[in-house]
Design an enzyme around this catalytic site. Structure first.
Site, PDB file in Angstrom:
ATOM      1  N   LYS A 151      -3.629  40.996  27.592  1.00 55.09           N
ATOM      2  CA  LYS A 151      -3.089  39.642  27.755  1.00 55.09           C
ATOM      3  C   LYS A 151      -2.879  38.997  26.385  1.00 55.09           C
ATOM      4  CE  LYS A 151      -4.827  39.234  32.403  1.00 55.09           C
ATOM      5  NZ  LYS A 151      -5.917  39.006  33.320  1.00 55.09           N
TER       6      LYS A 151
ATOM      7  N   GLN B 181     -11.049  35.585  33.605  1.00 56.36           N
ATOM      8  CA  GLN B 181     -10.918  36.963  34.091  1.00 56.36           C
ATOM      9  C   GLN B 181     -11.933  37.225  35.205  1.00 56.36           C
ATOM     10  OE1 GLN B 181      -8.466  38.995  33.059  1.00 56.36           O
ATOM     11  NE2 GLN B 181      -9.136  40.665  34.386  1.00 56.36           N
TER      12      GLN B 181
ATOM     13  N   ASP C  38      -2.784  31.700  36.868  1.00 55.29           N
ATOM     14  CA  ASP C  38      -3.022  32.747  37.870  1.00 55.29           C
ATOM     15  C   ASP C  38      -2.503  32.331  39.248  1.00 55.29           C
ATOM     16  OD1 ASP C  38      -4.349  35.102  37.004  1.00 55.29           O
ATOM     17  OD2 ASP C  38      -6.239  34.021  36.766  1.00 55.29           O
TER      18      ASP C  38
HETATM   19  N1  GUN Z   1      -8.854  40.474  37.557  1.00 58.04           N
HETATM   20  C1  GUN Z   1      -7.980  41.414  38.015  1.00 58.04           C
HETATM   21  N2  GUN Z   1      -6.745  40.900  38.140  1.00 58.04           N
HETATM   22  C2  GUN Z   1      -6.819  39.609  37.743  1.00 58.04           C
HETATM   23  C3  GUN Z   1      -5.865  38.562  37.634  1.00 58.04           C
HETATM   24  O1  GUN Z   1      -4.677  38.703  37.948  1.00 58.04           O
HETATM   25  N3  GUN Z   1      -6.344  37.381  37.171  1.00 58.04           N
HETATM   26  C4  GUN Z   1      -7.646  37.197  36.845  1.00 58.04           C
HETATM   27  N4  GUN Z   1      -8.014  35.988  36.420  1.00 58.04           N
HETATM   28  N5  GUN Z   1      -8.557  38.146  36.939  1.00 58.04           N
HETATM   29  C5  GUN Z   1      -8.139  39.350  37.379  1.00 58.04           C
END
Ligand code: GUN
Length: 286
Positions: free
Chosen positions: A54, A98, A121
């Site tokens: 990211k 996350q 998200d």
């Molecule tokens: N963990 C796995 N996929 C995601 C996601 O798309 N967003 C977040 N915040 N955590 C994750």
């Protein structure tokens, strides 16, 4: 093999070129860069890889980014205080915590604490609600990425039988909603579905997000179907594999996404897209 491979890597790369161009224009117009803050709690190795990617994605398109790496024993109060600080920071347009979080932290509470305007998200209940009524700023990244893959592959959804296997809040449920909004006839299947194969065999477009390696086999797929594999499983030999048995299903599908290189690369691209949309909203004073 008869299926055309949907190349998520290539589609993602061209989306990122466009996001980088739009970001360049955004910076010229507004004099600041979109900013994304990512919080990771603990040492989950897969999460660490996602967070690193990211950050790299942000650098690639010209965003500011900050990563907060908090120890496993971070308290609820400490995490809440950080979210509050980022909510109030005008240079931050997207906040992502996350998941999964360590067991002592409540992910629902954490998601609810993030300002909906910065919830890139699209997990916050107000953003989920807005998706239900079709009036949204952000779409959740993985389902949004699937929709881009379908569009870029020239696949029309209107009137098609769409079957989503999996009902998670992150993928299955919003995926079904987006396919419905695109005028698909949508069925959601899950672990209690009776005669799963009978349902999946009806699908013109089959989206699978259940987290079971190579679970969907050719006998469960209608010849000519479009098969989208959201799964990301690690085999005993360390290799990544999806929820779809690629070897057999690619013989009969018309289109298929590989794992890796299908849906996966799109997810972070959609996160970048959401962060830019958020920054544009802030620039307009929304
Ligand atoms: N963990 C796995 N996929 C995601 C996601 O798309 N967003 C977040 N915040 N955590 C994750």
């Amino acid at each position: 093999m008869s299926a055309k491979i949907i190349d998520g890597k290539a589609i993602s790369a061209s989306c990122r070129v466009k996001i980088a161009e739009d970001t360049e224009n955004f910076k010229k117009t507004h004099g600041f860069a979109p900013g994304l803050s990512v919080i990771i709690v603990g040492e989950d190795p897969a999460s660490k890889v996602y967070v690193r990617n990211k950050k790299l994605g942000c650098e690639q398109v010209g965003f500011n980014s900050s990563v907060y790496e908090l120890p496993e024993n971070t308290t609820r109060e400490e995490l809440n205080a950080l979210i509050d600080k980022l909510n109030a920071d005008d240079s931050v347009h997207g906040i992502l915590v996350q998941l999964p979080l360590p067991k002592h932290l409540d992910s629902e509470e954490v998601i609810a604490r993030i300002s909906p305007k910065k919830d890139v998200d699209a997990f916050h209940e107000s953003n989920v609600g807005r998706i239900m009524i079709g009036n949204y700023s952000f779409l959740p990244c993985t389902p949004a990425g699937v929709m881009v893959l379908l569009k870029e592959s020239g696949i029309d959804i209107s009137g098609k039988e769409c079957v989503v296997v999996g009902r998670s809040n992150i993928v299955g449920k919003p995926m079904a909603m987006l396919l419905l909004q695109a005028n698909g006839t949508v069925t959601i299947c899950h672990s209690r579905t009776k005669d799963l194969s009978e349902v999946t065999r009806r699908a013109d477009i089959l989206v699978v997000a259940i987290g079971k390696a190579d679970f969907i086999t050719a006998d469960m797929v209608k010849p000519g179907a479009v098969v989208i594999d959201v799964g990301m499983n690690r085999r005993a030999d360390g290799k990544l594999t999806g929820d779809v048995d690629f070897a057999s299903v690619s013989e009969i599908a018309s289109y298929i996404t590989p794992v890796p290189g299908g849906v996966g690369p799109m997810t972070i691209t959609m996160l970048l897209q959401n962060t830019l949309i958020s920054a544009e909203g802030f620039a307009k004073g929304k």
